[in-house]
Write an enzyme that holds these catalytic residues in place. Structure first.
Site, short mmCIF file in Angstrom:
data_model
loop_
_atom_site.label_atom_id
_atom_site.label_comp_id
_atom_site.label_asym_id
_atom_site.label_seq_id
_atom_site.Cartn_x
_atom_site.Cartn_y
_atom_site.Cartn_z
N HIS A 61 -37.08 69.16 9.51
CA HIS A 61 -36.75 70.54 9.17
C HIS A 61 -36.11 71.29 10.33
O HIS A 61 -35.05 71.88 10.23
CB HIS A 61 -38.05 71.28 8.85
CG HIS A 61 -38.17 71.70 7.43
ND1 HIS A 61 -37.09 72.20 6.73
CD2 HIS A 61 -39.21 71.72 6.57
CE1 HIS A 61 -37.50 72.50 5.52
NE2 HIS A 61 -38.78 72.20 5.38
N ASP A 88 -21.67 47.05 6.63
CA ASP A 88 -21.96 45.75 6.01
C ASP A 88 -21.00 44.67 6.49
O ASP A 88 -21.40 43.52 6.66
CB ASP A 88 -21.91 45.87 4.49
CG ASP A 88 -23.21 46.43 3.95
OD1 ASP A 88 -24.28 45.97 4.40
OD2 ASP A 88 -23.16 47.32 3.08
C1 PEP Z 1 -20.81 50.28 4.88
O1 PEP Z 1 -21.36 49.23 4.56
O2 PEP Z 1 -20.12 50.41 5.90
C2 PEP Z 1 -20.96 51.48 4.04
C3 PEP Z 1 -20.26 52.57 4.27
O3 PEP Z 1 -21.89 51.42 3.05
P1 PEP Z 1 -23.46 51.58 3.27
O4 PEP Z 1 -23.68 51.96 4.70
O5 PEP Z 1 -23.88 52.64 2.32
O6 PEP Z 1 -23.94 50.22 2.92
MG MG Z 2 -22.15 49.00 2.55
#
Ligand code: PEP
Ligand code: MG
Length: 563
Positions: free
Chosen positions: A186, A453
């Site tokens: 918060h 990812d």
């Molecule tokens: C990513 O994988 O870079 C992405 C933007 O998706 P998330 O972080 O939500 O998996």
């Molecule tokens: Mg992702």
């Protein structure tokens, strides 16, 4: 020097003001219910009027949506349920009002703290805040009122409640350091809205700092220096001025284009998790939304997948809020570490490599269709781009796109208005998709690279695992080559390529991504202006050369020293 988490950027030099809550010693006593009920009534009245006064002070500095917390507090202070529980205990057990209040409050707090939903858990802090005030009023103890501070100070506290932050007068409260809290607590969120420096989670600060000590709060690096030397005071005063100057300069870029010195234009847009985040994107000069993570809508829902109407309202709010600027909405990315309260995923050895994102949607087409219909209906209200997460093969993209085409045709048949120029693209976050980008771009309208990812899957290093976090190397030439392959693959077929992973807002990576030809950079709203400034001072042509050179390097360290 003490370390903490920089929760709201800035630097301040001032004296310590220790905010210590009154210590209440509440013990159970036998008491006359009539007298106790009268005391309780007066304490409730004072609590309500205290909160109203704080809200009044806060309304001078906080935005309407931040004042909502005080409305929630007023509602709690006027809640007949809370009151009747305390009254019942006074009547039934013939105990003193303070004791009954404490018992009821503790019970309610522990119920909320035990809830699964993070939002509900945070409400426990509100109950604590309101019932503590009530108890103080019953015991005749004053809660220190930060609104009365009239010399420049840095507030040092265990934590700041919403009422504390609401009473802060920015003229004198130059910043705060708290013993507990994280970036999303918060007090941290309030500090960012108030734009005052804050360092939270500073273990030991309450013991170390004495009232009136001089102190430097470095909320760029998350450091607190108690009783600094004269030289340090000089150094940090200069740094603070520099920071404010830069912040002002950045504000001047709010309505400007994102363009390099030699005229190469890109788009700087924001990542959001809910329609409420749109305001922050616009306030920070965002030229659109590059990633709306719709899974939050699903994760917030209590007992079933959100229905078409609920989703439609949320997507429409974002499109309308962005006033015609492009909005990229990602279809459901659930699975992996993201769970739902009302749906149990089958057990898998490696959930990150299992039924996630588009894989789940292609298996549960009913859920996918509902989302696509909501998106298509909302598309009449702005510039919508839809993207599918975790695409690994061309076939997956085709399957998802075919369902999209069917739902679009269905809606048109039903006479429902849909947008004319909806773009349908895919996220590139699996190496196989990056390698095949020039093929995918024949059919996809655009790409957005999800580096969070993409790096995890390229390095085979779980993004949640601390011991292998050293493998999160955005600047590793292997990653840079995949990024280049994706951008070139898009351009080969005249499509645009964005990036919405954390790398897009990384100050070190921005020049390189510019040189690699990235068209759209999507990042947290507060990084946008800095990225715009960086780009405005660079030559695209020079960055192209640097990018070429970086691609020839052998390690992430070599790329870093090149940059
Ligand atoms: C990513 O994988 O870079 C992405 C933007 O998706 P998330 O972080 O939500 O998996
Ligand atoms: Mg992702």
């Amino acid at each position: 020097m003490l370390k903490g988490i920089a929760a709201s950027q800035g630097i301040a030099v001032a004296k310590v003001y220790k905010l210590e809550a009154p210590v209440l010693e509440i013990v159970q006593k036998e008491a006359n219910p009539e007298e106790e009920l009268k005391k309780l009534d007066e304490a409730f009245q004072k609590t309500v009027s205290d909160i109203e006064k704080i809200k009044e002070t806060a309304s001078k500095t906080l935005a309407p949506e931040e004042l909502a917390v005080f409305d929630a507090h007023l509602m709690m202070a006027n809640d007949p349920e809370l009151r009747s529980q305390i009254e019942d205990m006074i009547n039934n057990d013939k105990v003193n009002a303070e004791y009954a209040t404490e018992q009821v409050a503790n019970m309610m707090i522990s119920i909320f703290e035990g809830m699964e939903d993070a939002y509900m858990r945070e409400r426990a802090a509100d109950i604590k805040d309101v019932t503590f005030r009530l108890k103080c009023n019953l015991c005749g103890k004053e809660i220190p009122n930060l609104a009365t501070i009239d010399t420049p100070v840095i507030i040092v506290a265990k934590d700041l409640t919403p009422s504390d932050t609401g009473s802060l007068n920015k003229e004198f409260a130059k910043g705060f350091a708290t013993e507990i809290g994280g970036r999303t607590s918060h007090s941290a969120i309030m500090a960012r809205s108030l734009e005052i420096p804050a360092v939270v989670g500073v273990t030991g600060i309450l013991d170390e700092a004495k009232e009136g000590d001089s102190v430097i709060l470095d909320a760029l690096n998350g450091e607190v220096i108690l009783n600094p030397t004269e030289d340090q005071v000089k150094e940090y005063t200069a740094k603070a001025e520099e920071f404010l100057k830069e912040k002002e300069a950045l504000k001047a870029l709010k309505d400007k284009e994102s363009i390099s010195k030699d005229g190469h234009k890109v788009l700087l847009v924001g990542n959001i998790g809910s329609p409420q985040d749109v305001e922050g994107v616009l306030a920070n000069g965002g030229e659109g939304v590059g990633l709306f993570r719709t899974e939050f809508l699903y994760m917030k829902s209590e007992d079933d997948f959100p229905d078409e109407e609920t989703q439609y309202e949320a997507y429409k709010a974002v499109l309308e809020g962005m006033e015609g600027k492009p909005v990229v909405i990602r279809t459901l990315d659930i699975g992996g570490d993201k769970k739902l309260k009302y749906y149990t995923f089958d057990e898998e050895m490696n959930p990150f490599l299992g039924v996630r994102a588009i894989r789940f949607c292609l298996m549960r087409k009913d859920i996918f269709r509902t989302q696509l219909r909501a998106l298509l209906r909302a598309s009449a209200y702005g510039k919508l781009c839809i993207m599918f997460p975790m695409i690994a093969t061309l076939q997956e993209f085709r399957d998802a796109k075919a369902i999209y085409d069917e739902e679009r045709a269905n809606l048109i048949n039903e006479g429902v208005k849909v947008g004319e120029n909806v773009e349908v693209g895919c996220m590139i976050e699996i190496p196989a998709a990056a390698v095949l980008a020039d093929v995918l771009s024949k059919e996809a309208d655009f790409f957005s690279i999800g580096t969070n990812d993409l790096i995890q899957y390229s390095m085979a290093a779980d993004r949640m695992s601390q011991p292998v976090s050293y493998l999160y190397q955005p600047l590793n030439p292997a990653i840079l080559r995949l990024v280049k392959m994706t951008i070139d693959g898009a351009h080969k077929n005249g499509k645009w390529c964005g990036m919405c992973g954390e790398m897009a807002g990384d100050e070190q990576a921005v020049p390189l991504l510019l040189g690699l030809g990235l068209d759209e950079f999507s990042m947290s709203a507060t990084s946008i202006l800095k990225a715009r400034q960086i780009i405005s001072e660079l030559s695209y042509e020079d960055m192209q050369k640097i990018a070429e050179e970086a691609l020839q390097k052998e390690t992430a360290e070599e790329v870093e020293s090149l940059l």
